[in-house]
Scaffold this motif. Structure first.
Motif, short mmCIF file in Angstrom:
data_model
loop_
_atom_site.label_atom_id
_atom_site.label_comp_id
_atom_site.label_asym_id
_atom_site.label_seq_id
_atom_site.Cartn_x
_atom_site.Cartn_y
_atom_site.Cartn_z
N LEU A 1 0.83 -1.20 0.00
CA LEU A 1 0.00 0.00 0.00
C LEU A 1 0.87 1.26 0.00
CD1 LEU A 1 -2.79 -0.95 2.57
CD2 LEU A 1 -2.83 -1.16 0.08
N THR A 2 1.96 1.21 0.77
CA THR A 2 2.85 2.38 0.87
C THR A 2 4.12 2.22 0.04
OG1 THR A 2 4.04 1.47 2.78
CG2 THR A 2 2.04 2.77 3.22
N GLY A 3 4.44 0.98 -0.32
CA GLY A 3 5.69 0.72 -1.03
C GLY A 3 6.91 0.68 -0.13
N ARG A 4 6.72 0.76 1.17
CA ARG A 4 7.84 0.80 2.10
C ARG A 4 8.33 -0.61 2.42
NH1 ARG A 4 10.11 5.66 1.72
NH2 ARG A 4 8.57 7.31 1.87
N VAL A 5 9.67 -0.69 2.61
CA VAL A 5 10.33 -1.97 2.88
C VAL A 5 10.85 -1.94 4.30
CG1 VAL A 5 12.20 -3.52 2.22
CG2 VAL A 5 11.01 -2.17 0.46
N LYS A 6 10.60 -2.98 5.05
CA LYS A 6 11.11 -3.11 6.42
C LYS A 6 12.01 -4.34 6.49
CE LYS A 6 9.73 -3.33 11.29
NZ LYS A 6 10.57 -2.18 11.67
N VAL A 7 13.23 -4.15 6.97
CA VAL A 7 14.16 -5.26 7.14
C VAL A 7 13.89 -5.91 8.49
CG1 VAL A 7 16.58 -5.95 7.24
CG2 VAL A 7 15.87 -4.11 5.69
N LEU A 8 13.49 -7.17 8.47
CA LEU A 8 13.13 -7.88 9.70
C LEU A 8 14.31 -8.58 10.34
CD1 LEU A 8 9.82 -9.58 8.51
CD2 LEU A 8 10.06 -7.42 9.73
N LYS A 9 15.08 -9.28 9.53
CA LYS A 9 16.18 -10.09 10.06
C LYS A 9 17.36 -10.01 9.12
CE LYS A 9 12.96 -13.48 12.10
NZ LYS A 9 13.14 -13.07 13.50
N GLN A 10 18.55 -10.13 9.70
CA GLN A 10 19.78 -10.18 8.92
C GLN A 10 20.66 -11.31 9.45
OE1 GLN A 10 21.98 -6.47 8.60
NE2 GLN A 10 20.15 -5.28 9.08
N MET B 1 24.10 1.56 7.81
CA MET B 1 24.41 2.53 6.77
C MET B 1 23.97 2.00 5.40
SD MET B 1 28.06 4.42 6.20
CE MET B 1 27.76 5.61 7.49
N ALA B 2 24.12 0.70 5.21
CA ALA B 2 23.75 0.09 3.93
C ALA B 2 22.24 0.01 3.76
CB ALA B 2 24.35 -1.31 3.82
N VAL B 3 21.50 -0.13 4.85
CA VAL B 3 20.03 -0.08 4.76
C VAL B 3 19.60 1.29 4.24
CG1 VAL B 3 17.90 -0.06 6.11
CG2 VAL B 3 19.59 -1.87 6.49
N GLY B 4 20.25 2.35 4.72
CA GLY B 4 19.96 3.69 4.20
C GLY B 4 20.30 3.81 2.73
N SER C 1 16.41 5.12 11.27
CA SER C 1 16.31 5.35 12.70
C SER C 1 16.29 4.01 13.42
CB SER C 1 15.03 6.12 13.02
OG SER C 1 13.90 5.31 12.74
N TYR C 2 16.19 4.07 14.75
CA TYR C 2 16.11 2.83 15.52
C TYR C 2 14.93 1.98 15.07
CZ TYR C 2 15.46 -0.45 19.34
OH TYR C 2 15.28 -1.60 20.06
N ALA C 3 13.82 2.64 14.73
CA ALA C 3 12.64 1.90 14.29
C ALA C 3 12.92 1.10 13.02
CB ALA C 3 11.48 2.86 14.06
N ASP C 4 13.84 1.59 12.20
CA ASP C 4 14.18 0.90 10.95
C ASP C 4 15.22 -0.19 11.16
OD1 ASP C 4 12.63 2.72 9.21
OD2 ASP C 4 14.12 4.20 9.88
N LEU C 5 15.97 -0.12 12.28
CA LEU C 5 17.13 -1.00 12.46
C LEU C 5 17.00 -1.91 13.67
CD1 LEU C 5 19.93 1.64 11.75
CD2 LEU C 5 18.99 -0.05 10.16
N ASN C 6 15.79 -2.07 14.19
CA ASN C 6 15.64 -2.87 15.40
C ASN C 6 15.34 -4.32 15.13
OD1 ASN C 6 13.02 -2.69 14.54
ND2 ASN C 6 12.17 -1.98 16.49
N GLY C 7 15.53 -4.74 13.87
CA GLY C 7 15.35 -6.15 13.54
C GLY C 7 16.47 -7.01 14.08
#
Length: 757
Positions: A619-628, A653-656, A682-688
């Motif tokens: 719906l938004t086109g946004r990607v969330k990284v869950l696990k690495q 940095m690479a997620v950005g 932000s932390y919300a993007d990298l807390n996986g």
């Protein structure tokens, strides 16, 4: 070794600089203050390309509280800087080539007076055509930005005949990839304090990744001998390559010498945005073909890098990209060519990964597309084409033999993320899940043909401290903690016995730059060379004082112990007070390079395989990284906390790089002015969840020790995310950061609901 934050033990001790950093007590170089200091400011061009007709400074000089106003006429030495190719004016004489080019500098008693002085400087310009497209820059119609034209550097590499290779191919994939102009976004912007000293000396407190190179360049600019300049370069509030070149140092140094007073300069964020270095945007065209068995027969690559207005290390970044667009694979034929082009688009320069991030994004994208054409599992396809340990490096050069590529491949194949990659269940119908993976080999050091000195010093100081003295800088990577741990583990000292001395050209030897994933490797090698002579001398001196054979003594925490380790016989402080001659040993040697004489070719490599699991909101086109999951083959781990921190930090940095970051420009002008419109994760993007598997084993005959990991955590994330997005949505990505509009769609259940309204 599986690294987690909960692992306990001596090796997971609190880093020495940690408490002061997290509590805010640590004074960074840009926090420094001296009574009576002046404030320095730089007048920068508002135009991306213009001729300078005149510069009038009379009004500014007459303002009360203004102590100096300088232009190019006030530069006593060479009015240029650049580590390798000094083509950037300190203060422009007749032309500006980007928004941010420096024209004049002022020193005043307050920020307000300095700002008023800048506003009072009158510069008459004649606007010139803007060159904002690297492709146009290479045409005959484009204005020449430099006397030699608009091409900074060309390079190429190849073997075999790609024409014949493509003729044998069952499948061919042709794609063009684009990468963004990423900012370093360090929290401490460029700045420093510049103090004129007695006898004509100058002390420079300014963050940099190579104090000796700064000193060399400043000496040329100021017309002074190098020994008249002291550069103190640590601690630093982040760099990632962005403070490798000079930034404000020439202006602070010139103003301090002209006024005879301390001068402080500290860039605002906007000034950092427009004047600071960025990651090179690249356009990479690839054509790659495989036979019916999945063997790569031909690989053709063309790279265009936008280096911006000046060279910085643009040629070297291009060379690195050319080396890394073939990766850990074998090909029957290869043809790679690249060009780095001048434009009016700011200035691009060195950045964590140094061209590898762009190259590996494109290369791994090709591997995934080829696997799809063949109907093969993408990870098995990589294995079928993987370079063997005894194979030469990407440029055909001799490299140190390891099985790092295979070990990382195997580790990822067993990882939980990869084993569950076919489970794409989600809680909501507009959420799609996918998994992707990538693999890379990344060169350490500067490469063949580039001066790459290393070395260090150990000394017993007068107060009994064991001083480890190195010409490196601490900019958040954990260098101090790593060095302390090596001294504890390899020498037997206690943490309280050790004093780390770094980042001061008056005190430290020339150890080379704190770049290119080299510092830990070279500190380790230096300590290996110094350990025997230093400990032997310590024990022999103790033997004389204690009237005991040296064989009956051992080094330990706090001093010299008996061989059994039960009794402390002599403290280091007492030993230092009673020796007749100083105990000090130094070593100096070059970073190891390949015997294959090709400029820039690397000898030591770090290997990484990365898997990521993502969710895409269509719906938004946004990607969330869950696990690495990261498998890193970099030799022995010296500092587990630092190792994990580097991988986590690099991946953030690479997620950005993959999802949000791009310093947008239009006709040579930045549309980005601050961090309110430049989106770093932000932390919300990298807390996986992040799992790191450190593969420490090296071949028995490998005496090169640990490889650097400062960059390897950042190079595989973008292609892994791109493949995960494809697995989730069926849409291929060839441009970063990923555009959410590409991924947006209306799920069937919503389309039906809308139709029913």
């Amino acid at each position: 070794m599986a690294l987690t934050r909960t692992t306990s033990g001596e090796r997971w001790r609190i880093r020495p600089d940690g408490p002061d950093k997290v509590t805010g007590k640590l004074a960074y170089l840009t926090d420094m203050y001296q009574e009576g200091m002046l404030i320095g400011r730089v007048l920068r061009s508002p135009h991306p390309h213009a001729g300078i007709v005149s510069i009038r400074t009379d009004k500014a000089k007459r303002i009360p509280g203004v102590h100096a106003v300088i232009t190019h006429a006030d530069v006593p030495g060479m009015n240029r800087f650049g580590i390798v190719n000094p083509d950037q004016p300190v203060l422009c004489e007749d032309r500006v080539r980007y928004i941010g080019d420096a024209i004049a500098a002022v020193a005043a008693e307050t920020q307000e007076i300095a700002a008023l002085a800048l506003e009072s400087i009158e510069v008459e310009y004649v606007l010139l055509p803007v060159v904002d497209d690297p492709a146009f820059a290479q045409t005959k119609q484009a204005p020449r930005l430099h006397p030699g034209g608009n091409v900074l550097h060309r390079n190429q590499y190849g073997h075999g005949e790609v024409g014949k290779g493509f003729a044998k191919c069952k499948h061919i994939v042709e794609e063009s990839y684009s990468t963004p102009r990423q900012m370093h976004t360090y929290m401490e912007t460029e700045g420093g304090l510049f103090i004129p000293e007695d006898g004509g000396r100058l002390t420079v407190y300014s963050p940099t990744q190579h104090g000796y190179k700064d000193r060399m360049q400043l000496a040329r600019i100021l017309g002074l001998p190098e020994f008249n300049i002291r550069v103190v370069s640590s601690p630093i509030g982040g760099s990632f390559g962005g403070k490798d070149e000079l930034n404000v140092q020439p202006y602070g140094a010139l103003l301090a010498l002209v006024t005879g007073k301390p001068v402080k300069i500290h860039n605002s964020r906007y000034e950092s945005v427009r004047a600071g270095l960025k990651r090179h945007p690249m356009k990479i065209k690839m054509r790659t073909g495989v036979d019916e068995n999945g063997r790569i027969m031909a690989h053709q690559v063309h790279i265009v890098a936008d280096t911006g207005a000046y060279a910085t290390l643009g040629a070297e970044v291009l060379n690195f990209a050319i080396e890394h667009v073939t990766g850990p694979y074998t090909y029957e034929s290869v043809e790679v060519e690249g060009v780095s082009v001048y434009t009016n688009n700011g200035v691009s320069g060195e950045f964590r990964g140094f061209g590898g991030n762009q190259a590996i994004f494109a290369l791994e994208g090709q591997m995934d597309r080829l696997a799809e054409k063949l109907g093969m599992d993408p990870w098995e396809f990589r294995l079928a084409n993987m370079r063997k340990p005894e194979d030469p490096g990407p440029l055909g050069q001799t490299i140190v033999r390891t099985d790092g590529a295979m070990r990382t491949w195997e580790s990822l194949a067993r990882s939980p993320i990869w084993l569950r990659r076919h489970d794409r269940r989600t809680s909501e119908p507009w959420i799609r899940r996918g998994t992707g993976a990538a693999i890379a080999m990344h060169g350490s050091g500067l490469g063949f043909g580039i001066p790459d000195p290393a070395g260090g010093m150990l000394a017993l100081a007068e107060d009994g401290k064991i001083e480890a003295i190195f010409g490196y800088e601490e900019f958040g990577q954990g260098l101090i903690a790593t060095l302390e741990l090596m001294l504890i583990e390899q020498f037997g000292f206690g943490a309280e016995d050790v004093r780390i001395v770094i980042g001061d050209t008056d005190l430290v030897p020339h150890s080379g730059s704190s770049t290119a994933s080299r510092a830990t490797s070279m500190m380790w090698k230096s300590l290996q060379k110094l350990r025997g002579p230093f400990l032997d001398r310590m024990l022999n001196e103790a033997s004389k004082l204690l009237s005991q054979p040296a064989d009956n003594l051992r080094i330990g925490r706090g001093g010299i112990w008996d061989k059994s380790g039960e009794h402390l016989l002599l403290t280091y402080a007492l030993l230092a007070r009673n020796i007749s001659e100083e105990i000090r040993f130094q070593t100096h040697f070059p970073f190891p390079v390949s015997p294959t004489k090709r400029v820039g070719a690397h000898y030591l490599y770090t290997y990484a395989a990365v898997a990521v699991e993502v969710e895409v909101n269509v719906l938004t086109g946004r990607v969330k990284v869950l696990k690495q999951f990261h498998a890193i083959a970099a030799g022995p781990v010296m500092n587990p906390q630092g190792f994990l921190g580097q991988i986590e930090g690099g991946s953030g940095m690479a997620v950005g790089f993959a999802l949000t970051e791009d310093s947008l420009m239009e006709r040579g002008a930045y549309l980005t002015r601050n961090l309110d419109t430049y989106l770093i994760p932000s932390y919300a993007d990298l807390n996986g969840e992040i799992e790191v598997h450190a593969i420490e084993e090296l071949p028995e005959d490998d005496d090169h020790g640990p490889r650097g990991v400062g960059e390897i955590g950042s190079v595989c994330i973008a292609p892994a995310i791109s493949e995960a997005v494809f697995q989730a949505t069926g849409k291929r990505v060839n441009k970063l950061p990923i555009d959410p509009e590409l991924l947006q769609e209306t799920p069937d259940f919503l389309a039906k609901a809308v139709d029913g309204i």
